[in-house]
Design a protein around this motif. Structure first.
Motif, PDB file in Angstrom:
ATOM      1  N   GLY A  15      28.427  39.320  21.853  1.00 26.63           N
ATOM      2  CA  GLY A  15      27.504  38.240  22.177  1.00 26.63           C
ATOM      3  C   GLY A  15      28.023  37.416  23.349  1.00 26.63           C
ATOM      4  O   GLY A  15      29.091  36.813  23.267  1.00 26.63           O
ATOM      5  N   ALA A  16      27.283  37.412  24.456  1.00 24.04           N
ATOM      6  CA  ALA A  16      27.753  36.714  25.650  1.00 24.04           C
ATOM      7  C   ALA A  16      27.831  35.211  25.406  1.00 24.04           C
ATOM      8  O   ALA A  16      28.731  34.529  25.904  1.00 24.04           O
ATOM      9  N   ALA A  17      26.898  34.695  24.610  1.00 27.72           N
ATOM     10  CA  ALA A  17      26.822  33.249  24.423  1.00 27.72           C
ATOM     11  C   ALA A  17      28.046  32.704  23.696  1.00 27.72           C
ATOM     12  O   ALA A  17      28.501  31.593  23.979  1.00 27.72           O
ATOM     13  N   SER A  18      28.605  33.471  22.761  1.00 31.40           N
ATOM     14  CA  SER A  18      29.737  32.962  21.995  1.00 31.40           C
ATOM     15  C   SER A  18      31.070  33.280  22.645  1.00 31.40           C
ATOM     16  O   SER A  18      32.126  32.926  22.110  1.00 31.40           O
ATOM     17  N   GLY A  19      31.075  33.943  23.790  1.00 31.10           N
ATOM     18  CA  GLY A  19      32.316  34.193  24.511  1.00 31.10           C
ATOM     19  C   GLY A  19      33.228  35.164  23.778  1.00 31.10           C
ATOM     20  O   GLY A  19      32.791  35.950  22.944  1.00 31.10           O
ATOM     21  N   LEU A  20      34.502  35.099  24.069  1.00 35.74           N
ATOM     22  CA  LEU A  20      35.449  36.068  23.526  1.00 35.74           C
ATOM     23  C   LEU A  20      36.296  35.497  22.393  1.00 35.74           C
ATOM     24  O   LEU A  20      37.211  36.154  21.906  1.00 35.74           O
ATOM     25  N   ASP A  21      36.006  34.259  21.984  1.00 41.51           N
ATOM     26  CA  ASP A  21      36.758  33.667  20.878  1.00 41.51           C
ATOM     27  C   ASP A  21      36.342  34.344  19.572  1.00 41.51           C
ATOM     28  O   ASP A  21      35.188  34.245  19.163  1.00 41.51           O
ATOM     29  N   PRO A  22      37.273  35.038  18.913  1.00 40.02           N
ATOM     30  CA  PRO A  22      36.862  35.776  17.704  1.00 40.02           C
ATOM     31  C   PRO A  22      36.343  34.869  16.601  1.00 40.02           C
ATOM     32  O   PRO A  22      35.530  35.293  15.779  1.00 40.02           O
ATOM     33  N   ASP A  71      51.232  30.505  12.894  1.00 41.34           N
ATOM     34  CA  ASP A  71      50.047  31.083  13.534  1.00 41.34           C
ATOM     35  C   ASP A  71      48.943  31.317  12.499  1.00 41.34           C
ATOM     36  O   ASP A  71      47.767  31.081  12.774  1.00 41.34           O
ATOM     37  N   VAL A  72      49.350  31.783  11.318  1.00 44.62           N
ATOM     38  CA  VAL A  72      48.361  32.046  10.268  1.00 44.62           C
ATOM     39  C   VAL A  72      47.719  30.734   9.812  1.00 44.62           C
ATOM     40  O   VAL A  72      46.482  30.621   9.719  1.00 44.62           O
ATOM     41  N   VAL A  73      48.557  29.755   9.550  1.00 44.52           N
ATOM     42  CA  VAL A  73      48.047  28.454   9.089  1.00 44.52           C
ATOM     43  C   VAL A  73      47.137  27.841  10.155  1.00 44.52           C
ATOM     44  O   VAL A  73      46.010  27.395   9.874  1.00 44.52           O
ATOM     45  N   GLY A  74      47.629  27.830  11.386  1.00 42.16           N
ATOM     46  CA  GLY A  74      46.857  27.225  12.478  1.00 42.16           C
ATOM     47  C   GLY A  74      45.531  27.930  12.692  1.00 42.16           C
ATOM     48  O   GLY A  74      44.499  27.295  12.944  1.00 42.16           O
ATOM     49  N   SER A  75      45.552  29.257  12.581  1.00 38.92           N
ATOM     50  CA  SER A  75      44.310  30.023  12.801  1.00 38.92           C
ATOM     51  C   SER A  75      43.279  29.693  11.730  1.00 38.92           C
ATOM     52  O   SER A  75      42.097  29.477  12.037  1.00 38.92           O
ATOM     53  N   LEU A  76      43.730  29.657  10.470  1.00 40.48           N
ATOM     54  CA  LEU A  76      42.787  29.359   9.392  1.00 40.48           C
ATOM     55  C   LEU A  76      42.250  27.931   9.507  1.00 40.48           C
ATOM     56  O   LEU A  76      41.056  27.683   9.310  1.00 40.48           O
ATOM     57  N   GLU A  77      43.155  27.000   9.830  1.00 47.16           N
ATOM     58  CA  GLU A  77      42.692  25.608   9.965  1.00 47.16           C
ATOM     59  C   GLU A  77      41.714  25.472  11.125  1.00 47.16           C
ATOM     60  O   GLU A  77      40.706  24.749  11.030  1.00 47.16           O
ATOM     61  N   ARG A  78      42.003  26.175  12.218  1.00 48.64           N
ATOM     62  CA  ARG A  78      41.097  26.122  13.373  1.00 48.64           C
ATOM     63  C   ARG A  78      39.727  26.718  13.014  1.00 48.64           C
ATOM     64  O   ARG A  78      38.686  26.176  13.385  1.00 48.64           O
ATOM     65  N   LEU A  79      39.758  27.813  12.262  1.00 41.24           N
ATOM     66  CA  LEU A  79      38.497  28.445  11.855  1.00 41.24           C
ATOM     67  C   LEU A  79      37.679  27.504  10.971  1.00 41.24           C
ATOM     68  O   LEU A  79      36.476  27.314  11.176  1.00 41.24           O
ATOM     69  N   ALA A 130      40.845  36.430  12.131  1.00 39.81           N
ATOM     70  CA  ALA A 130      42.057  37.025  12.712  1.00 39.81           C
ATOM     71  C   ALA A 130      43.115  35.957  12.984  1.00 39.81           C
ATOM     72  O   ALA A 130      42.814  34.763  13.131  1.00 39.81           O
ATOM     73  N   VAL A 131      44.342  36.421  13.061  1.00 36.09           N
ATOM     74  CA  VAL A 131      45.453  35.517  13.376  1.00 36.09           C
ATOM     75  C   VAL A 131      45.556  35.384  14.898  1.00 36.09           C
ATOM     76  O   VAL A 131      45.715  36.376  15.613  1.00 36.09           O
ATOM     77  N   LEU A 132      45.455  34.150  15.359  1.00 36.94           N
ATOM     78  CA  LEU A 132      45.469  33.866  16.800  1.00 36.94           C
ATOM     79  C   LEU A 132      46.837  33.315  17.210  1.00 36.94           C
ATOM     80  O   LEU A 132      47.576  32.796  16.370  1.00 36.94           O
ATOM     81  N   PRO A 133      47.167  33.394  18.487  1.00 37.38           N
ATOM     82  CA  PRO A 133      48.449  32.852  18.979  1.00 37.38           C
ATOM     83  C   PRO A 133      48.368  31.329  19.076  1.00 37.38           C
ATOM     84  O   PRO A 133      48.144  30.776  20.161  1.00 37.38           O
ATOM     85  N   MET A 134      48.552  30.647  17.959  1.00 35.95           N
ATOM     86  CA  MET A 134      48.257  29.220  17.907  1.00 35.95           C
ATOM     87  C   MET A 134      49.210  28.378  18.758  1.00 35.95           C
ATOM     88  O   MET A 134      48.830  27.314  19.252  1.00 35.95           O
ATOM     89  N   ARG A 135      50.442  28.863  18.927  1.00 41.22           N
ATOM     90  CA  ARG A 135      51.368  28.080  19.758  1.00 41.22           C
ATOM     91  C   ARG A 135      50.849  28.020  21.196  1.00 41.22           C
ATOM     92  O   ARG A 135      50.832  26.962  21.822  1.00 41.22           O
ATOM     93  N   GLU A 136      50.415  29.140  21.694  1.00 40.17           N
ATOM     94  CA  GLU A 136      49.901  29.184  23.072  1.00 40.17           C
ATOM     95  C   GLU A 136      48.577  28.419  23.191  1.00 40.17           C
ATOM     96  O   GLU A 136      48.331  27.749  24.198  1.00 40.17           O
TER      97      GLU A 136
END
Lengths: 534, 276
Positions: free
Chosen positions: A58-65, A129-137, A183-189
């Motif tokens: 989907g182009a509208a939602s970009g590449l953020d999983p 990274d796991v914690v940050g990804s879930l919290e961000r989601l 998915a688990v994202l590189p939360m530090r970066e």
């Protein structure tokens, strides 16, 4: 004249020979439980795999999983991103980035992370990274936060252990974690601002994205340092976006593609005589559903009696037999094929007759009902729409089909609140748990359907009850009640499961293909695919 | 009907085929021959037999009423579009040829712009703006066929406008409107008629091309192009889906072309009187 005669005789011979042989679907036998094909481990690694699929992310939602809201996005992003758990053959939950997990109580999950996992930039993945990804989601606007469920807290116990606590029992929790948006994202970066997941794909997965041109092409390359030994097997995967069904089929025939995702339900027959080409119908828990716009100003479906009449007129068996050539199956909101799914033949709408539908229309003053059904052009959706049209003609309802490309269709259906279309056809991924997809029947949470669907407190309660029901004898009962509630609501009417045909050249690629899929991810084991003969 | 007697045998055959196609379309549309074209009546992809003379399609619909309806849709769309084209082109061509000067230049440059687009690209552009369907198909055929007909009518009108009888009429006090209607229009009518048949065959092909690409008539409506588009993928597995509409399309275009050739010979006295 002799030449003309020869041509006519040849044409008659082709027609005659084809006429003599009825079109029959070839039978497919799984090579192992839950698998239609297994990549040959003896084949040497390396090579470039050429794939073709009908639509892009989907182009509208970009590449953020975490914002990815369509199954094809999950499929492509799964080559780069990975989740704590994954779906195995037969919908088994298997270890992913978590090697194991425990459930000390019905509301608590403890994940033990895999050693040696790194992101594509070389940094090791850890619990933060796991914690940050879930919290961000959970804090973000992505629709998948709804599926992850009532998470109360996420915390790192240590570098390799993560504890998730839920507010209440939520049976599909692991199945929700198994999809790409979790998915688990590189939360530090991401926190440091050096990586923007909307534009840069940095994951722990087997491939890195080298090139992307929207709606044209993706090029993925093998990632050195991937945690699984000897994976991925292929050096590169080139994914071409080819909307035309006939072009993808022709690409398999003329060897310009090694592997293609096909929507034409007759593709196995069409490719049956082509040397070296294998076409495997994959069953999915995805299902087509009919949206009846309850919110349109002066809308035709605000009266529940009209919606119920339309629902009663749906002949799911005929839709499955004709539009999906028998590859799909009738379903309620709990996708057919999943454990504890309800029996669609027992739904209230399935047990009522057409006279009842006509009576409801008459009661509602809608005996002269006509409406436009907006459908997209990707096969077999147009066929499903046309069978729906015929179904409704039986109760005197006239349907005009408006067939649009995927982008225009999405704009017409999701672009406005309140939505202005009459009715629309779409499909949901059915996932790996019978109750998950019903989350989308809570528009106040799902949001994407708030334009055409009115929230219903009773329906929301039925969904929550079913999702909280633990595995055991009580769950099928709760799911049956959920199916009945969705059927009575009839704002989104489940119809039939969506079949997919996986086509590949057996002389070019040895793939692993699941017999059943729930997240629209034909490329689930792409890291195992072996490229042959090059 | 005396003009028919002047047609050669090939042209007459073309006319007969065209009449047959129109008759078939009327039989399907008005008399319901073969049943409803959108009804699911049989098994999927059944080959032609006694029950389904042209077989069934991928939704179990009989191909006979679908082909008949397809002929009707294609011929009607093309004919209406050509009528619009003929009207617009005649008006533009007459004015441009008779008045000349900057008016003629503006008309010619306008049609040159349309000429600059390849046929199918222009049709796709129109479909993208108007949305797929009959309106887009009509507009596409008109825009594709207007340039050539306008140019030809302009040239014919220019020639007629220099003839002595036109000059005489003007000297005797006739208005430009009267001269155009009474003297110029009848003398370019043959050009319009001949070019109309060519435009009709182009219209059929444009409709076929647009429907083939999915921009034409929408399902479950049937047209020759839509049927060919749907049947193309089944060429080897179920050739009857492609063969019947394909044969009819070829027959229609051939019939119109040979009839148009005969009509041109009939309406151009100098050619018909030339030594053979």
């Amino acid at each position: 004249m002799r030449r003309i005669g020869t041509v006519l005789v040849a044409a008659a011979a082709v027609l005659g020979s084809a006429c003599a042989a009825p079109v029959v679907a070839p039978t497919v036998t799984p090579v192992a439980p839950g698998l239609l094909a297994i990549a040959d481990p003896a084949a040497p690694p390396g090579g470039v795999l050429e794939l073709q699929i009908p639509i892009d992310t989907g182009a509208a939602s970009g590449l953020d999983p975490q914002l990815a809201d369509v199954a094809v996005s999950w499929q492509l992003m799964s080559l780069v991103y990975e989740t704590l758990v994954v779906i195995g053959p037969g919908f088994r939950i298997e270890p992913g980035l978590a090697v194991s997990w425990e459930t000390p109580s019905p509301t608590e999950y403890v994940f033990h992370l895999r050693e040696g996992v790194t992101f594509a930039n070389g940094r090791p993945m850890d619990a933060a990274d796991v914690v940050g990804s879930l919290e961000r989601l959970l804090a973000g606007p992505g629709v998948w936060a709804t599926q992850v469920g009532p998470v109360a807290s996420v915390a790192a116990v240590d570098d390799r252990t993560v504890r998730v606590v839920l507010d209440r029992p939520y049976t599909p929790f692991l199945a929700a974690l198994a999809n790409t948006p979790a998915a688990v994202l590189p939360m530090r970066e991401i926190a440091a601002g050096t990586v923007d997941p909307a534009t840069t794909m940095l994951g722990t997965g087997p491939f890195v994205a080298e090139f992307h041109r929207q709606d044209v092409l993706w090029r993925f390359a093998r990632r050195p340092g991937y945690w699984a030994p000897a994976r991925p097997a292929a050096d590169k995967i080139i994914v071409s976006i080819v909307p035309q069904e006939s072009t993808r089929i022709a690409a398999l025939q003329n060897q310009s593609a090694d592997f293609a995702v096909l929507g034409n339900v007759d593709a196995p027959q069409l490719l049956a005589g082509v040397r070296g080409v294998v076409a495997l119908p994959q069953a999915t828990t995805d299902f087509y559903y009919l949206m009846l716009n309850n919110n349109a100003p002066g809308g035709k479906f605000a009266d529940p009696r009209v919606r119920t009449a339309v629902n009663i007129a749906m002949d799911r068996t005929q839709i499955a037999a004709v539009a999906t050539a028998g590859l799909g199956t009738p379903t309620g909101v709990t996708p057919a094929g999943l454990p504890d799914a309800c029996d669609p033949a027992a739904l209230p709408s399935a047990t009522a007759d057409l006279d009842e539908a006509r009576r409801l229309l008459a009661e509602a003053g809608a005996t002269d009902l006509s409406f436009t059904l907006t459908a997209f052009s990707t096969e077999p959706a147009p066929a499903v729409a046309q069978v729906i049209q015929q179904n409704l003609a039986r109760i005197g309802v006239r349907v005009t089909i408006q067939q649009l490309d995927e982008g225009s269709w999405a704009g017409a259906v999701y672009g406005e609140v309140p939505a202005r279309f009459d009715a629309a056809l779409s499909w949901f991924a059915g996932y790996a748990d019978a109750g998950m997809v019903a989350q989308w029947w809570k528009p106040e949470q799902a949001q994407f359907n708030i334009g055409f669907m009115a929230p219903d407190a009773g329906l929301t309660a039925a969904v929550d009850t079913a999702l909280a029901a633990p595995e055991g004898p009580g769950r099928p009962v709760a799911l049956r009640e959920l199916c009945a509630a969705v059927d009575r609501d009839a704002q989104m009417i489940p119809l039939v499961t969506r079949p997919v045909v996986v086509g590949y050249r057996a002389d070019a690629v040895s793939p692993t293909v699941f017999a059943t899929e729930g997240y629209g991810n034909v490329l689930r084991r792409a890291a195992d695919f072996r490229v042959l003969g090059r | 009907m005396t003009w028919i007697r002047g047609l050669d045998r090939l042209s007459l055959a073309g006319l007969a085929v065209l009449a047959l196609l129109v008759g078939a379309a009327l039989a399907g549309t008005l008399l319901g021959v073969g049943g409803a074209q959108d009804a699911i009546v049989g098994p999927r992809l059944a080959p032609p037999d006694g029950q389904w003379p042209l077989g069934t399609d991928q939704l179990g619909r009989s191909m006979l009423p679908r082909v008949l309806a397809g002929i009707g849709t294609t011929l009607l769309l093309s004919a209406v579009a050509v009528a619009v084209t003929a009207t617009a082109s005649t008006l533009l061509g007459l004015v441009a040829g008779y008045r000349g000067g900057w008016v003629g230049e503006v008309v010619l440059r306008g049609v040159d712009v349309l000429y600059a687009f390849p046929t199918i690209v222009l049709a796709i552009l129109v479909a993208a703006v108007l949305g797929p369907g009959r309106s887009a198909t009509l507009a596409s055929i008109v825009l594709v066929t207007v340039p050539l007909m306008t140019r030809l009518v302009k040239v014919a009108a220019e020639t007629v406008a220099r003839r002595d009888f036109v000059t005489s009429a003007l000297i005797s006090g006739a208005s430009h409107r009267y001269v155009l209607a009474r003297h110029v229009l009848p003398n370019v009518a043959g050009t319009v008629a001949v070019q109309g048949t060519y435009a009709l065959s182009v219209g059929i092909l444009v409709e076929g091309g647009l429907s083939f690409l999915g921009f034409g008539v929408q399902p479950p409506a049937s047209s020759l192009g839509a049927l060919i588009q749907q049947g193309g993928i089944y060429l080897l597995a179920a050739p009857w889906l492609l063969v019947w509409p394909g044969m009819v399309l070829v027959a229609a275009v051939l019939a119109i072309t040979v009839f148009g050739d005969g009509l041109r010979d009939r309406l151009e006295p100098r050619d018909s009187r030339a030594l053979k």
